[in-house]
Enzyme design. Sequence first.
Site, PDB file in Angstrom:
ATOM      1  N   SER A 177      42.234  39.661  31.503  1.00 42.48           N
ATOM      2  CA  SER A 177      42.815  40.979  31.761  1.00 42.48           C
ATOM      3  C   SER A 177      44.174  41.044  31.069  1.00 42.48           C
ATOM      4  O   SER A 177      44.771  40.001  30.767  1.00 42.48           O
ATOM      5  CB  SER A 177      42.993  41.148  33.273  1.00 42.48           C
ATOM      6  OG  SER A 177      43.773  42.270  33.566  1.00 42.48           O
ATOM      7  N   TYR A 190      45.961  38.117  41.588  1.00 39.49           N
ATOM      8  CA  TYR A 190      45.063  38.540  40.497  1.00 39.49           C
ATOM      9  C   TYR A 190      45.602  38.041  39.154  1.00 39.49           C
ATOM     10  O   TYR A 190      44.872  37.430  38.368  1.00 39.49           O
ATOM     11  CB  TYR A 190      44.949  40.069  40.509  1.00 39.49           C
ATOM     12  CG  TYR A 190      43.977  40.640  39.493  1.00 39.49           C
ATOM     13  CD1 TYR A 190      42.608  40.652  39.737  1.00 39.49           C
ATOM     14  CD2 TYR A 190      44.432  41.185  38.287  1.00 39.49           C
ATOM     15  CE1 TYR A 190      41.719  41.193  38.808  1.00 39.49           C
ATOM     16  CE2 TYR A 190      43.553  41.723  37.364  1.00 39.49           C
ATOM     17  CZ  TYR A 190      42.190  41.724  37.623  1.00 39.49           C
ATOM     18  OH  TYR A 190      41.319  42.263  36.698  1.00 39.49           O
TER      19      TYR A 190
HETATM   20  N1  LIG Z   1      38.483  47.555  35.946  1.00 41.81           N
HETATM   21  C1  LIG Z   1      39.602  47.204  35.327  1.00 41.81           C
HETATM   22  O1  LIG Z   1      40.576  47.971  35.245  1.00 41.81           O
HETATM   23  C2  LIG Z   1      39.720  45.840  34.702  1.00 41.81           C
HETATM   24  C3  LIG Z   1      40.778  45.581  33.820  1.00 41.81           C
HETATM   25  C4  LIG Z   1      40.882  44.334  33.238  1.00 41.81           C
HETATM   26  C5  LIG Z   1      39.943  43.360  33.516  1.00 41.81           C
HETATM   27  N2  LIG Z   1      38.924  43.631  34.372  1.00 41.81           N
HETATM   28  C6  LIG Z   1      37.973  42.581  34.666  1.00 41.81           C
HETATM   29  O2  LIG Z   1      36.702  42.979  34.203  1.00 41.81           O
HETATM   30  C7  LIG Z   1      35.692  42.341  34.997  1.00 41.81           C
HETATM   31  C8  LIG Z   1      34.679  43.363  35.446  1.00 41.81           C
HETATM   32  O3  LIG Z   1      35.316  44.260  36.331  1.00 41.81           O
HETATM   33  P1  LIG Z   1      34.809  45.750  36.594  1.00 41.81           P
HETATM   34  O4  LIG Z   1      35.920  46.638  36.271  1.00 41.81           O
HETATM   35  O5  LIG Z   1      33.489  45.951  35.950  1.00 41.81           O
HETATM   36  O6  LIG Z   1      34.696  45.714  38.172  1.00 41.81           O
HETATM   37  P2  LIG Z   1      33.420  45.915  39.115  1.00 41.81           P
HETATM   38  O7  LIG Z   1      33.942  45.782  40.499  1.00 41.81           O
HETATM   39  O8  LIG Z   1      32.678  47.144  38.746  1.00 41.81           O
HETATM   40  O9  LIG Z   1      32.510  44.674  38.754  1.00 41.81           O
HETATM   41  C9  LIG Z   1      32.711  43.396  39.254  1.00 41.81           C
HETATM   42  C10 LIG Z   1      31.375  42.809  39.601  1.00 41.81           C
HETATM   43  O10 LIG Z   1      31.607  41.470  40.076  1.00 41.81           O
HETATM   44  C11 LIG Z   1      30.773  41.267  41.193  1.00 41.81           C
HETATM   45  N3  LIG Z   1      31.302  40.231  42.072  1.00 41.81           N
HETATM   46  C12 LIG Z   1      32.391  40.295  42.871  1.00 41.81           C
HETATM   47  N4  LIG Z   1      32.500  39.165  43.588  1.00 41.81           N
HETATM   48  C13 LIG Z   1      31.475  38.364  43.205  1.00 41.81           C
HETATM   49  C14 LIG Z   1      31.043  37.073  43.605  1.00 41.81           C
HETATM   50  N5  LIG Z   1      31.683  36.376  44.552  1.00 41.81           N
HETATM   51  N6  LIG Z   1      29.950  36.565  43.015  1.00 41.81           N
HETATM   52  C15 LIG Z   1      29.250  37.267  42.079  1.00 41.81           C
HETATM   53  N7  LIG Z   1      29.603  38.492  41.685  1.00 41.81           N
HETATM   54  C16 LIG Z   1      30.706  39.038  42.241  1.00 41.81           C
HETATM   55  C17 LIG Z   1      30.738  42.618  41.910  1.00 41.81           C
HETATM   56  O11 LIG Z   1      29.634  42.718  42.796  1.00 41.81           O
HETATM   57  C18 LIG Z   1      30.667  43.571  40.737  1.00 41.81           C
HETATM   58  O12 LIG Z   1      29.342  43.868  40.383  1.00 41.81           O
HETATM   59  C19 LIG Z   1      36.433  41.647  36.136  1.00 41.81           C
HETATM   60  O13 LIG Z   1      36.599  40.283  35.829  1.00 41.81           O
HETATM   61  C20 LIG Z   1      37.778  42.328  36.139  1.00 41.81           C
HETATM   62  O14 LIG Z   1      38.793  41.521  36.692  1.00 41.81           O
HETATM   63  C21 LIG Z   1      38.779  44.845  34.959  1.00 41.81           C
END
Ligand SMILES: NC(=O)c1ccc[n+]([C@@H]2O[C@H](COP(=O)([O-])OP(=O)(O)OC[C@H]3O[C@@H](n4cnc5c(N)ncnc54)[C@H](O)[C@@H]3O)[C@@H](O)[C@H]2O)c1
Length: 309
Positions: A177, A190
Site C-alpha cells: 500500500s 496497518y
Molecule cells: N482499498 C484500498 O484503498 C487499498 C489501498 C491500498 C492497498 N490496499 C490493499 O489491497 C488489498 C485488497 O483490498 P481491497 O481494497 O480489495 O479490500 P476488500 O476488503 O474488498 O478485499 C479484501 C479481501 O480479503 C479477504 N480477507 C480478509 N481477511 C482475510 C483472512 N483472514 N483470510 C482470507 N481472506 C481474508 C476479505 O474477505 C476480502 O475479500 C488489501 O491487501 C489492501 O490492504 C487496499
Amino acid sequence: MASKLKSTKELMVFLGKSMIAFLVSMIFIIVPRPRKNVAGEIVLITGSGSGLGRSLALRFARLGSVLVLWDINEEGNEDTCRMVREAGATRVYAYTCDCSQKENIYRVAEQVKKEVGDVSILINNAGIVTGKSFLDCPDELMEKAFDVNFKAHLWTYKSFLPAMIANNHGHLVCISSSAGLTGVNKLADYCASKFAAFGFAESVCMETIAQKLKGIKTTIVCPFFIKTGMFKGCSTAHPFLLPALEPDYVADKIVDAILQEKIYLNLPKFISFLMFLKSFLPVKVSVLLTEYMGALNVMDGFVGKNKKN
Ligand SMILES: NC(=O)c1ccc[n+]([C@@H]2O[C@H](COP(=O)([O-])OP(=O)(O)OC[C@H]3O[C@@H](n4cnc5c(N)ncnc54)[C@H](O)[C@@H]3O)[C@@H](O)[C@H]2O)c1
C-alpha cells in the site's frame, strides 16, 4: 595494490552495467516492453472474494490462467468463482482459507498442491484495516492486521516458493500500500504491517537475485485509496494529485506490471515523486508536505466495510 585494482575493476563493472540498465530502461519508455504469456499458469490470489482480488481474478481468467481463489468469505469467493467461469476460465478452484492462521494456510496449500499443482504466480492480496489511533486499537485487532497483511505472506511463500525454485519459474506478487511507504495518522498497525510486507517481499527478491534464480520474479504494489469500500468514509485532500482509484484501473495496472515483470508499482505515479521528495527534503518541510497531502486527517471519516452507517 591488488585490492585497489580489484575495487577499481568492481567500480568499472558497476558503472558499465548501470549504464546499460539505464539505456535499456530509456528504450522501454519509447518501445513497449514485451509481456509474458500467463495462459496455463497456476495463479493463486488471496482475498479473492471481493474488491481488488476479484478484479485480478477476472483479468487472469481472460488471459487463460488456471485460478486458485482463497478467501475467508466463502460466499464472496463462490461469487468470484462463478464470475471467472463466466469470463472464460475453465479451471478454477475456490478454497475457504483464513489467512490469519498459519496452520490453515499450510493445510490448504497442501490441498492445492495435490488437487491443482504447483502455483506459479502467487498474489498476496488479502488485507484488513482497523482504522483506530494506536492506543485505541485493541491488541487482538493489531495482531490480526499483522497476521493477514504480513505474516500470511511468510507462510504462503514457504508453501509455494520451493516448487518455484525447483522449476526456476514463478512470480511473487505483494499487494502492499502507499501506507507501506509512509506513516499515516490512525493507521499505525496497518502501516506497520504493510511496511513489513514490503520489506519482506523486497528482501526475498534480493535473495533470488543473489542466488541467481532468474526465473523467479517479484512485483510489489503500493496503491493509494481504491474504491472497494475497505476505506469507506475516507477522503483524499487533493483528488487532482492523489485521486481515489477505481478497482478496475488498479487491477489493469497490476496485471500489466506482472506481465512486464516490473518489480515496483506505485499507484498513482505521483506517490513515487512524493517518496523522492521525502528522501531529501528537510524533515520539517517533509512533515509539512505529509500534512498538506492529508496524512494527518485522511482517516477522520473512516467507516470501513464492517460498520453500517
Ligand atoms: N482499498 C484500498 O484503498 C487499498 C489501498 C491500498 C492497498 N490496499 C490493499 O489491497 C488489498 C485488497 O483490498 P481491497 O481494497 O480489495 O479490500 P476488500 O476488503 O474488498 O478485499 C479484501 C479481501 O480479503 C479477504 N480477507 C480478509 N481477511 C482475510 C483472512 N483472514 N483470510 C482470507 N481472506 C481474508 C476479505 O474477505 C476480502 O475479500 C488489501 O491487501 C489492501 O490492504 C487496499
